[in-house]
Design a protein around this motif. Structure first.
Motif, PDB file in Angstrom:
ATOM      1  N   VAL A 195       0.858  -1.187   0.000  1.00 41.60           N
ATOM      2  CA  VAL A 195       0.000   0.000   0.000  1.00 41.60           C
ATOM      3  C   VAL A 195       0.889   1.230   0.000  1.00 41.60           C
ATOM      4  CG1 VAL A 195      -1.813   1.279   1.181  1.00 41.60           C
ATOM      5  CG2 VAL A 195      -1.812  -1.218   1.246  1.00 41.60           C
ATOM      6  N   PHE A 196       0.751   2.065  -1.025  1.00 38.99           N
ATOM      7  CA  PHE A 196       1.562   3.274  -1.128  1.00 38.99           C
ATOM      8  C   PHE A 196       0.922   4.368  -0.286  1.00 38.99           C
ATOM      9  CE2 PHE A 196       2.890   7.169  -3.577  1.00 38.99           C
ATOM     10  CZ  PHE A 196       4.215   7.127  -3.175  1.00 38.99           C
ATOM     11  N   ALA A 197       1.418   4.536   0.929  1.00 34.03           N
ATOM     12  CA  ALA A 197       0.845   5.501   1.857  1.00 34.03           C
ATOM     13  C   ALA A 197       1.947   6.341   2.483  1.00 34.03           C
ATOM     14  CB  ALA A 197       0.060   4.783   2.956  1.00 34.03           C
ATOM     15  N   ALA A 198       1.548   7.459   3.082  1.00 31.31           N
ATOM     16  CA  ALA A 198       2.522   8.381   3.657  1.00 31.31           C
ATOM     17  C   ALA A 198       3.285   7.751   4.815  1.00 31.31           C
ATOM     18  CB  ALA A 198       1.804   9.648   4.133  1.00 31.31           C
ATOM     19  N   ASP A 199       2.613   6.986   5.646  1.00 25.83           N
ATOM     20  CA  ASP A 199       3.241   6.364   6.800  1.00 25.83           C
ATOM     21  C   ASP A 199       2.807   4.910   6.851  1.00 25.83           C
ATOM     22  OD1 ASP A 199       4.487   5.729   9.141  1.00 25.83           O
ATOM     23  OD2 ASP A 199       3.028   6.746  10.433  1.00 25.83           O
ATOM     24  N   ALA A 200       3.543   4.057   6.137  1.00 20.52           N
ATOM     25  CA  ALA A 200       3.157   2.652   6.049  1.00 20.52           C
ATOM     26  C   ALA A 200       3.211   1.960   7.399  1.00 20.52           C
ATOM     27  CB  ALA A 200       4.060   1.922   5.049  1.00 20.52           C
ATOM     28  N   THR A 201       4.012   2.468   8.320  1.00 21.11           N
ATOM     29  CA  THR A 201       4.119   1.819   9.633  1.00 21.11           C
ATOM     30  C   THR A 201       2.822   1.921  10.422  1.00 21.11           C
ATOM     31  OG1 THR A 201       4.980   3.831  10.675  1.00 21.11           O
ATOM     32  CG2 THR A 201       6.587   2.316   9.716  1.00 21.11           C
ATOM     33  N   ALA A 202       1.944   2.867  10.054  1.00 19.58           N
ATOM     34  CA  ALA A 202       0.673   3.025  10.761  1.00 19.58           C
ATOM     35  C   ALA A 202      -0.397   2.064  10.255  1.00 19.58           C
ATOM     36  CB  ALA A 202       0.172   4.462  10.619  1.00 19.58           C
ATOM     37  N   ILE A 203      -0.139   1.400   9.129  1.00 19.48           N
ATOM     38  CA  ILE A 203      -1.160   0.549   8.522  1.00 19.48           C
ATOM     39  C   ILE A 203      -1.590  -0.593   9.433  1.00 19.48           C
ATOM     40  CG2 ILE A 203      -1.606  -1.043   6.608  1.00 19.48           C
ATOM     41  CD1 ILE A 203      -0.037   0.837   4.810  1.00 19.48           C
ATOM     42  N   PRO A 204      -0.681  -1.309  10.114  1.00 23.06           N
ATOM     43  CA  PRO A 204      -1.142  -2.384  11.001  1.00 23.06           C
ATOM     44  C   PRO A 204      -2.129  -1.914  12.067  1.00 23.06           C
ATOM     45  CG  PRO A 204       1.205  -2.618  10.600  1.00 23.06           C
ATOM     46  CD  PRO A 204       0.796  -1.293  10.013  1.00 23.06           C
ATOM     47  N   SER A 205      -1.928  -0.725  12.619  1.00 26.44           N
ATOM     48  CA  SER A 205      -2.872  -0.226  13.625  1.00 26.44           C
ATOM     49  C   SER A 205      -4.219   0.103  12.982  1.00 26.44           C
ATOM     50  CB  SER A 205      -2.309   0.998  14.340  1.00 26.44           C
ATOM     51  OG  SER A 205      -2.172   2.099  13.459  1.00 26.44           O
ATOM     52  N   MET A 206      -4.182   0.544  11.721  1.00 26.44           N
ATOM     53  CA  MET A 206      -5.435   0.788  11.005  1.00 26.44           C
ATOM     54  C   MET A 206      -6.216  -0.516  10.833  1.00 26.44           C
ATOM     55  SD  MET A 206      -4.326   3.366   7.936  1.00 26.44           S
ATOM     56  CE  MET A 206      -3.741   5.025   8.269  1.00 26.44           C
ATOM     57  N   ILE A 207      -5.499  -1.574  10.478  1.00 29.04           N
ATOM     58  CA  ILE A 207      -6.145  -2.861  10.288  1.00 29.04           C
ATOM     59  C   ILE A 207      -6.725  -3.355  11.612  1.00 29.04           C
ATOM     60  CG2 ILE A 207      -5.861  -5.227   9.493  1.00 29.04           C
ATOM     61  CD1 ILE A 207      -5.479  -2.884   7.408  1.00 29.04           C
ATOM     62  N   SER A 208      -6.017  -3.102  12.700  1.00 28.66           N
ATOM     63  CA  SER A 208      -6.534  -3.464  14.021  1.00 28.66           C
ATOM     64  C   SER A 208      -7.834  -2.731  14.311  1.00 28.66           C
ATOM     65  CB  SER A 208      -5.497  -3.150  15.103  1.00 28.66           C
ATOM     66  OG  SER A 208      -5.991  -3.444  16.385  1.00 28.66           O
ATOM     67  N   ASP A 209      -7.896  -1.449  13.946  1.00 29.08           N
ATOM     68  CA  ASP A 209      -9.127  -0.668  14.137  1.00 29.08           C
ATOM     69  C   ASP A 209     -10.272  -1.241  13.298  1.00 29.08           C
ATOM     70  OD1 ASP A 209      -7.855   0.993  15.896  1.00 29.08           O
ATOM     71  OD2 ASP A 209      -7.548   2.630  14.468  1.00 29.08           O
ATOM     72  N   VAL A 210      -9.954  -1.688  12.087  1.00 30.73           N
ATOM     73  CA  VAL A 210     -10.984  -2.288  11.233  1.00 30.73           C
ATOM     74  C   VAL A 210     -11.511  -3.567  11.867  1.00 30.73           C
ATOM     75  CG1 VAL A 210     -11.404  -3.431   9.010  1.00 30.73           C
ATOM     76  CG2 VAL A 210     -10.153  -1.267   9.086  1.00 30.73           C
ATOM     77  N   ARG A 211     -10.628  -4.377  12.395  1.00 24.63           N
ATOM     78  CA  ARG A 211     -11.063  -5.623  13.031  1.00 24.63           C
ATOM     79  C   ARG A 211     -11.919  -5.344  14.261  1.00 24.63           C
ATOM     80  NH1 ARG A 211      -5.146  -8.385  12.150  1.00 24.63           N
ATOM     81  NH2 ARG A 211      -5.531  -9.174  10.034  1.00 24.63           N
ATOM     82  N   ASN A 212     -11.566  -4.317  15.012  1.00 23.37           N
ATOM     83  CA  ASN A 212     -12.398  -3.931  16.159  1.00 23.37           C
ATOM     84  C   ASN A 212     -13.771  -3.461  15.695  1.00 23.37           C
ATOM     85  OD1 ASN A 212     -10.366  -4.522  18.010  1.00 23.37           O
ATOM     86  ND2 ASN A 212      -9.561  -2.435  18.021  1.00 23.37           N
TER      87      ASN A 212
END
Length: 266
Positions: free
Chosen positions: A161-178
C-alpha cells in the motif's frame, strides 16, 4: 475517489457508467479527449461493460483508468463535483468499498475501510446497507468475508500500500477488526426492516450511532436507479472537510509532517 483527500495514493481511476450507457463508446470518447490533452493511452483490457487503459504524461505521471458498467442503484443521487463533473456520494462509495473488500483480497481495501469507518460512516452502517446494492450479500456475510480476506503479514501490508506512513497501517487494520467486532453486536439492535438501507437524519446525513437513531427516529433510504435521496454540491461536504482537516487537500499534512490521527466518528 474515496482516497481523494485520504491516506494512501490511489492506484486507478474508476468511471462508472449507468446501464443505458455504452461503456466502450464512452471510453473511446474519453480517451480521445485525453490524447488531445497530451496523454499517451494504451488500452490493456476490453470486454462488454469494461474497458481499462493506462494513461501517462511526462511531468504528470501514470495511472490506470477503468470504465465500468454498473447497476445504477445508489442511495443518493450523483453529487456535482468541480473537478470530476459528477461523482458518487461518499456513503455510496463506502458501501461499494465494503462489497469490494468482501469479494477480494487486496490490502488497500482494508486501509480504505479504515477511512470509511473514521470519516464517512461506521462500518456496521456500511455493512448493514450492503444488501441494498447486492441481494446476495448480508451484513453477517460481509463481516465473515472481510475477516477472511484480512489476514496479512506485517511486511505484506507495508509493502503493498503506497501511503505516507506505512508503519501506521497495522494499527489501522486493528481498528478495522475492532469495528467488525462492534458490528456483530450492533446488528441485533437495528430495526430488521431497515437492512439494506442507509439510516439518515432529516438532512440525509448517515447516522453514526445507535443513540442518534433514537434521537432522529427511524428514517431509512433504499437504493434506487440513479439514487434515491436528492443530491447537491454540499450534501457530503462534512466528510471532505474532515479529511482535509486531518490530511490536507492532497495529503500534504501526511507527507510533510508527523502523521495525525483522524477525528473519530461522533
Amino acid at each position: 475517489m474515496l482516497q481523494r483527500h485520504g491516506y494512501r495514493a490511489s492506484e486507478d481511476v474508476d468511471i462508472f457508467n449507468a446501464p443505458n450507457i455504452d461503456v466502450i463508446t464512452a471510453a473511446e470518447l474519453d480517451m480521445a479527449d485525453l490524447k488531445a490533452a497530451g496523454f499517451e493511452l494504451s488500452s490493456s483490457t476490453r470486454y462488454e461493460g469494461f474497458v481499462e487503459a493506462i494513461a501517462s504524461k511526462p511531468g504528470f505521471g501514470t495511472t490506470k483508468i477503468q470504465w465500468v458498467q454498473y447497476s445504477g442503484y445508489n442511495f443518493y443521487e450523483p453529487v456535482p463535483d468541480p473537478e470530476f463533473g459528477w461523482r458518487l456520494h461518499f456513503a455510496d462509495l463506502a458501501v461499494n468499498k465494503v462489497l469490494a473488500a468482501a469479494s477480494r483480497r487486496q490490502p488497500r481495501d482494508l486501509v480504505d475501510l479504515y477511512l470509511v469507518h473514521a470519516f464517512v460512516m461506521p462500518l456496521w452502517h456500511a455493512m448493514w446497507a450492503t444488501p441494498g446494492k447486492d441481494a446476495e450479500m448480508t451484513p453477517e456475510k460481509a463481516i465473515e468475508r472481510i475477516r477472511y480476506h484480512s489476514q496479512y503479514a506485517r511486511g505484506e501490508l507495508q509493502n503493498s500500500v503506497f501511503a505516507a506512513d506505512a508503519t501506521a497501517i497495522p494499527s489501522m487494520i486493528s481498528d478495522v477488526r475492532n469495528a467488525l467486532d462492534e458490528a456483530e453486536k450492533v446488528f441485533d439492535r437495528l430495526p430488521p426492516d431497515t437492512v439494506g438501507k442507509v439510516l439518515v437524519d432529516a438532512t440525509g446525513r448517515p447516522v453514526h450511532s445507535l443513540d442518534e437513531i433514537k434521537m432522529v427516529g427511524q428514517r431509512a433510504i433504499a437504493a434506487a436507479p440513479g439514487g434515491a435521496w436528492p443530491s447537491g454540491p454540499d450534501i457530503d461536504h462534512f466528510v471532505i472537510a474532515r479529511m482535509i482537516d486531518s490530511y490536507g487537500r492532497n495529503g500534504e499534512k501526511l507527507w510533510t509532517a508527523e502523521p495525525t490521527q483522524p477525528t473519530s466518528n461522533p
